[in-house]
Design a protein around this motif. Structure first.
Motif, PDB file in Angstrom:
ATOM      1  N   ARG A 106       0.838  -1.199   0.000  1.00 23.03           N
ATOM      2  CA  ARG A 106       0.000   0.000   0.000  1.00 23.03           C
ATOM      3  C   ARG A 106       0.869   1.242   0.000  1.00 23.03           C
ATOM      4  NH1 ARG A 106      -3.333   2.333   5.077  1.00 23.03           N
ATOM      5  NH2 ARG A 106      -4.292   4.144   4.058  1.00 23.03           N
ATOM      6  N   ASP A 107       0.433   2.245  -0.757  1.00 20.88           N
ATOM      7  CA  ASP A 107       1.095   3.542  -0.796  1.00 20.88           C
ATOM      8  C   ASP A 107       0.014   4.603  -0.694  1.00 20.88           C
ATOM      9  OD1 ASP A 107       2.916   5.600  -1.075  1.00 20.88           O
ATOM     10  OD2 ASP A 107       3.042   5.434  -3.252  1.00 20.88           O
ATOM     11  N   GLY A 108      -0.341   4.973   0.541  1.00 20.66           N
ATOM     12  CA  GLY A 108      -1.429   5.924   0.741  1.00 20.66           C
ATOM     13  C   GLY A 108      -2.756   5.298   0.357  1.00 20.66           C
ATOM     14  N   ASP A 109      -3.471   5.947  -0.547  1.00 19.87           N
ATOM     15  CA  ASP A 109      -4.769   5.445  -1.003  1.00 19.87           C
ATOM     16  C   ASP A 109      -4.636   4.582  -2.252  1.00 19.87           C
ATOM     17  OD1 ASP A 109      -5.946   6.753   1.078  1.00 19.87           O
ATOM     18  OD2 ASP A 109      -6.742   8.410  -0.114  1.00 19.87           O
ATOM     19  N   GLU A 110      -3.421   4.181  -2.575  1.00 19.52           N
ATOM     20  CA  GLU A 110      -3.180   3.352  -3.751  1.00 19.52           C
ATOM     21  C   GLU A 110      -2.318   2.153  -3.377  1.00 19.52           C
ATOM     22  OE1 GLU A 110      -3.239   6.273  -7.583  1.00 19.52           O
ATOM     23  OE2 GLU A 110      -1.394   6.312  -6.396  1.00 19.52           O
ATOM     24  N   ALA A 111      -2.129   1.269  -4.347  1.00 25.26           N
ATOM     25  CA  ALA A 111      -1.183   0.167  -4.206  1.00 25.26           C
ATOM     26  C   ALA A 111      -0.028   0.419  -5.157  1.00 25.26           C
ATOM     27  CB  ALA A 111      -1.853  -1.163  -4.548  1.00 25.26           C
ATOM     28  N   ILE A 112       1.170  -0.068  -4.794  1.00 25.60           N
ATOM     29  CA  ILE A 112       2.327   0.075  -5.662  1.00 25.60           C
ATOM     30  C   ILE A 112       3.047  -1.261  -5.767  1.00 25.60           C
ATOM     31  CG2 ILE A 112       3.773   0.905  -3.743  1.00 25.60           C
ATOM     32  CD1 ILE A 112       5.332   2.553  -5.823  1.00 25.60           C
ATOM     33  N   TYR A 113       3.454  -1.601  -6.967  1.00 21.40           N
ATOM     34  CA  TYR A 113       4.180  -2.844  -7.224  1.00 21.40           C
ATOM     35  C   TYR A 113       5.671  -2.584  -6.959  1.00 21.40           C
ATOM     36  CZ  TYR A 113      -0.079  -4.568  -9.436  1.00 21.40           C
ATOM     37  OH  TYR A 113      -1.368  -4.977  -9.670  1.00 21.40           O
ATOM     38  N   LYS A 131       4.653   0.627 -10.612  1.00 25.18           N
ATOM     39  CA  LYS A 131       3.299   0.881 -11.095  1.00 25.18           C
ATOM     40  C   LYS A 131       2.345   1.087  -9.921  1.00 25.18           C
ATOM     41  CE  LYS A 131      -0.659  -1.365 -13.280  1.00 25.18           C
ATOM     42  NZ  LYS A 131      -1.203  -2.621 -13.829  1.00 25.18           N
ATOM     43  N   HIS A 132       1.520   2.113 -10.012  1.00 26.22           N
ATOM     44  CA  HIS A 132       0.488   2.363  -9.013  1.00 26.22           C
ATOM     45  C   HIS A 132      -0.861   1.853  -9.524  1.00 26.22           C
ATOM     46  CE1 HIS A 132       3.410   5.086  -7.153  1.00 26.22           C
ATOM     47  NE2 HIS A 132       2.650   5.046  -6.082  1.00 26.22           N
ATOM     48  N   SER A 133      -1.691   1.442  -8.594  1.00 23.71           N
ATOM     49  CA  SER A 133      -3.023   0.970  -8.948  1.00 23.71           C
ATOM     50  C   SER A 133      -4.008   1.379  -7.872  1.00 23.71           C
ATOM     51  CB  SER A 133      -3.026  -0.560  -9.097  1.00 23.71           C
ATOM     52  OG  SER A 133      -4.333  -1.045  -9.323  1.00 23.71           O
ATOM     53  N   GLU A 134      -5.227   1.661  -8.266  1.00 24.05           N
ATOM     54  CA  GLU A 134      -6.280   1.916  -7.291  1.00 24.05           C
ATOM     55  C   GLU A 134      -6.513   0.650  -6.468  1.00 24.05           C
ATOM     56  OE1 GLU A 134      -7.778   4.661  -6.657  1.00 24.05           O
ATOM     57  OE2 GLU A 134      -7.654   5.955  -8.420  1.00 24.05           O
ATOM     58  N   LEU A 135      -6.925   0.812  -5.225  1.00 19.85           N
ATOM     59  CA  LEU A 135      -7.059  -0.319  -4.319  1.00 19.85           C
ATOM     60  C   LEU A 135      -8.284  -1.195  -4.589  1.00 19.85           C
ATOM     61  CD1 LEU A 135      -5.942   1.401  -1.011  1.00 19.85           C
ATOM     62  CD2 LEU A 135      -4.770  -0.473  -2.154  1.00 19.85           C
ATOM     63  N   TYR A 136      -9.097  -0.849  -5.564  1.00 20.69           N
ATOM     64  CA  TYR A 136     -10.259  -1.677  -5.872  1.00 20.69           C
ATOM     65  C   TYR A 136     -10.071  -2.485  -7.147  1.00 20.69           C
ATOM     66  CZ  TYR A 136     -11.582   1.803  -9.412  1.00 20.69           C
ATOM     67  OH  TYR A 136     -11.591   2.641 -10.500  1.00 20.69           O
ATOM     68  N   ILE A 137      -8.898  -2.384  -7.790  1.00 15.76           N
ATOM     69  CA  ILE A 137      -8.669  -3.036  -9.072  1.00 15.76           C
ATOM     70  C   ILE A 137      -7.556  -4.077  -8.942  1.00 15.76           C
ATOM     71  CG2 ILE A 137      -8.081  -2.719 -11.499  1.00 15.76           C
ATOM     72  CD1 ILE A 137      -8.968   0.177 -11.249  1.00 15.76           C
ATOM     73  N   GLY A 138      -7.877  -5.323  -9.214  1.00 12.93           N
ATOM     74  CA  GLY A 138      -6.871  -6.379  -9.197  1.00 12.93           C
ATOM     75  C   GLY A 138      -6.788  -7.081  -7.859  1.00 12.93           C
ATOM     76  N   SER A 139      -6.277  -8.301  -7.897  1.00 17.71           N
ATOM     77  CA  SER A 139      -6.271  -9.127  -6.685  1.00 17.71           C
ATOM     78  C   SER A 139      -5.344  -8.586  -5.607  1.00 17.71           C
ATOM     79  CB  SER A 139      -5.879 -10.563  -7.044  1.00 17.71           C
ATOM     80  OG  SER A 139      -4.554 -10.634  -7.541  1.00 17.71           O
ATOM     81  N   PRO A 141      -4.008  -5.308  -5.028  1.00 20.78           N
ATOM     82  CA  PRO A 141      -4.515  -4.096  -4.396  1.00 20.78           C
ATOM     83  C   PRO A 141      -5.769  -4.335  -3.560  1.00 20.78           C
ATOM     84  CG  PRO A 141      -3.832  -3.613  -6.624  1.00 20.78           C
ATOM     85  CD  PRO A 141      -3.746  -5.103  -6.465  1.00 20.78           C
ATOM     86  N   LYS A 142      -6.682  -5.156  -4.082  1.00 21.01           N
ATOM     87  CA  LYS A 142      -7.935  -5.399  -3.369  1.00 21.01           C
ATOM     88  C   LYS A 142      -7.697  -6.168  -2.070  1.00 21.01           C
ATOM     89  CE  LYS A 142     -11.201  -6.074  -6.221  1.00 21.01           C
ATOM     90  NZ  LYS A 142     -12.105  -6.729  -7.197  1.00 21.01           N
ATOM     91  N   LEU A 143      -6.727  -7.082  -2.089  1.00 21.34           N
ATOM     92  CA  LEU A 143      -6.394  -7.804  -0.862  1.00 21.34           C
ATOM     93  C   LEU A 143      -5.856  -6.847   0.203  1.00 21.34           C
ATOM     94  CD1 LEU A 143      -4.883 -11.237  -0.358  1.00 21.34           C
ATOM     95  CD2 LEU A 143      -3.653  -9.319   0.656  1.00 21.34           C
ATOM     96  N   LEU A 144      -5.019  -5.904  -0.207  1.00 21.75           N
ATOM     97  CA  LEU A 144      -4.485  -4.919   0.745  1.00 21.75           C
ATOM     98  C   LEU A 144      -5.603  -4.083   1.351  1.00 21.75           C
ATOM     99  CD1 LEU A 144      -1.355  -3.713  -1.277  1.00 21.75           C
ATOM    100  CD2 LEU A 144      -1.368  -5.236   0.701  1.00 21.75           C
ATOM    101  N   LEU A 145      -6.572  -3.707   0.526  1.00 20.70           N
ATOM    102  CA  LEU A 145      -7.720  -2.946   1.015  1.00 20.70           C
ATOM    103  C   LEU A 145      -8.527  -3.781   2.010  1.00 20.70           C
ATOM    104  CD1 LEU A 145      -9.572  -0.448   0.886  1.00 20.70           C
ATOM    105  CD2 LEU A 145     -10.715  -1.511  -1.080  1.00 20.70           C
ATOM    106  N   ALA A 146      -8.686  -5.056   1.709  1.00 26.71           N
ATOM    107  CA  ALA A 146      -9.503  -5.932   2.553  1.00 26.71           C
ATOM    108  C   ALA A 146      -8.937  -6.078   3.958  1.00 26.71           C
ATOM    109  CB  ALA A 146      -9.637  -7.306   1.899  1.00 26.71           C
ATOM    110  N   TYR A 147      -7.625  -6.003   4.089  1.00 29.51           N
ATOM    111  CA  TYR A 147      -7.005  -6.224   5.393  1.00 29.51           C
ATOM    112  C   TYR A 147      -6.675  -4.938   6.145  1.00 29.51           C
ATOM    113  CZ  TYR A 147      -6.750 -11.247   4.781  1.00 29.51           C
ATOM    114  OH  TYR A 147      -7.090 -12.576   4.643  1.00 29.51           O
ATOM    115  N   LEU A 148      -7.149  -3.803   5.647  1.00 28.32           N
ATOM    116  CA  LEU A 148      -6.982  -2.559   6.391  1.00 28.32           C
ATOM    117  C   LEU A 148      -7.969  -2.528   7.563  1.00 28.32           C
ATOM    118  CD1 LEU A 148      -6.642   0.176   3.620  1.00 28.32           C
ATOM    119  CD2 LEU A 148      -4.850  -0.685   5.139  1.00 28.32           C
TER     120      LEU A 148
END
Length: 256
Positions: A106-113, A131-139, A141-148
């Protein structure tokens, strides 16, 4: 670009192991800034914790690097340690299944590879380190959001605009909440064509000694190569690899 921010941050470059403390006059001279400008920028850096001011006397006031930099440096060091520990396991996993393996944080409100091991196939996914990605797109980023934590998770969800990349990209809050609830229940995340059509992503959590999820270990590839049967193999091997990395980071299922 904000030139004031750039000028302020460049003031930090004048500190070194040889010059741990500097006066306003010294910083003004080194930066070729007028004293009032330098003072204003130094005051802002001090207010944010990037500098601390030592007043020996009214005539002897010096600045030194603040503890905020130590805090940020610690975060960078943790990420470097995470990459160094994870990379050999990622390479082994990639050699085993011959699909792209990613490490996502996680990088703030996004995910970073932050790390990637590529497959040997000619057809590859267009992902890269950084690469940055929104936290609702892809397995991943979404997993990181789920465990916040719940409050933090919901605050991020409320701010999402839900740009739809493919027909499979989630496009509303309720569906997303259902998906992250499923991730928490099953312990892993899977996405099908959410970022790129005809691709699949499988992610498992990586935990550290505090038992918190610090990264997502993800395997991605085209659906033409990852059949339903192979998907089960990939899931188990990714799960095992995430567990090995977590163990090296000090995670124990028994707690601390």
């Amino acid at each position: 670009m904000n030139q004031s921010v750039i000028k302020a941050l460049k003031l930090l470059d004048f500190f070194s192991s040889e010059q741990k403390e500097l006066t306003l006059s010294e910083l003004s001279n080194k930066s070729d800034m007028p004293r009032p400008t330098a003072y204003r920028l130094l005051s802002s850096l001090e207010a944010c914790g990037f500098l601390s001011k030592i007043k020996n006397t009214d005539q002897d006031v010096r600045y030194r690097l603040g503890l905020k930099l130590l805090e940020l440096g610690g975060i960078v060091a943790e990420q470097l340690e995470l990459r160094n520990i994870a990379l050999p396991w990622m390479q082994e996993l990639c050699e085993d299944i011959n699909e792209a393996v990613h490490l996502v944080v996680r990088d703030g409100d996004e995910a970073i590879y932050i790390e990637k091991v590529e497959s040997s196939h000619a057809v590859r996914l267009h992902t890269r380190v950084g690469k940055h990605s929104e936290l609702y797109i892809g397995s991943g980023p979404k997993l990181l959001l789920a465990y916040l934590p719940e409050e933090e998770q919901q605050a991020i969800i409320e701010k999402l605009s839900f740009a739809k990349l493919t027909e499979n990209t989630v496009d509303n809050k309720e569906t997303l909440r259902q998906q992250i609830q499923k991730i928490r229940e099953e312990g892993y995340a899977i996405s099908r064509g959410e970022q790129d059509k005809d691709t699949i992503g499988i992610s498992y959590p990586v935990r550290d000694y505090t038992r918190q999820v610090v990264a997502a270990l993800s395997v991605s590839g085209p659906t033409t190569r990852i059949s339903r049967e192979f998907e089960e193999i990939v899931r188990q091997k990714t799960k095992d690899t995430a567990a090995y990395i977590s163990k090296e980071l000090g995670y124990s299922e028994a707690g601390i």
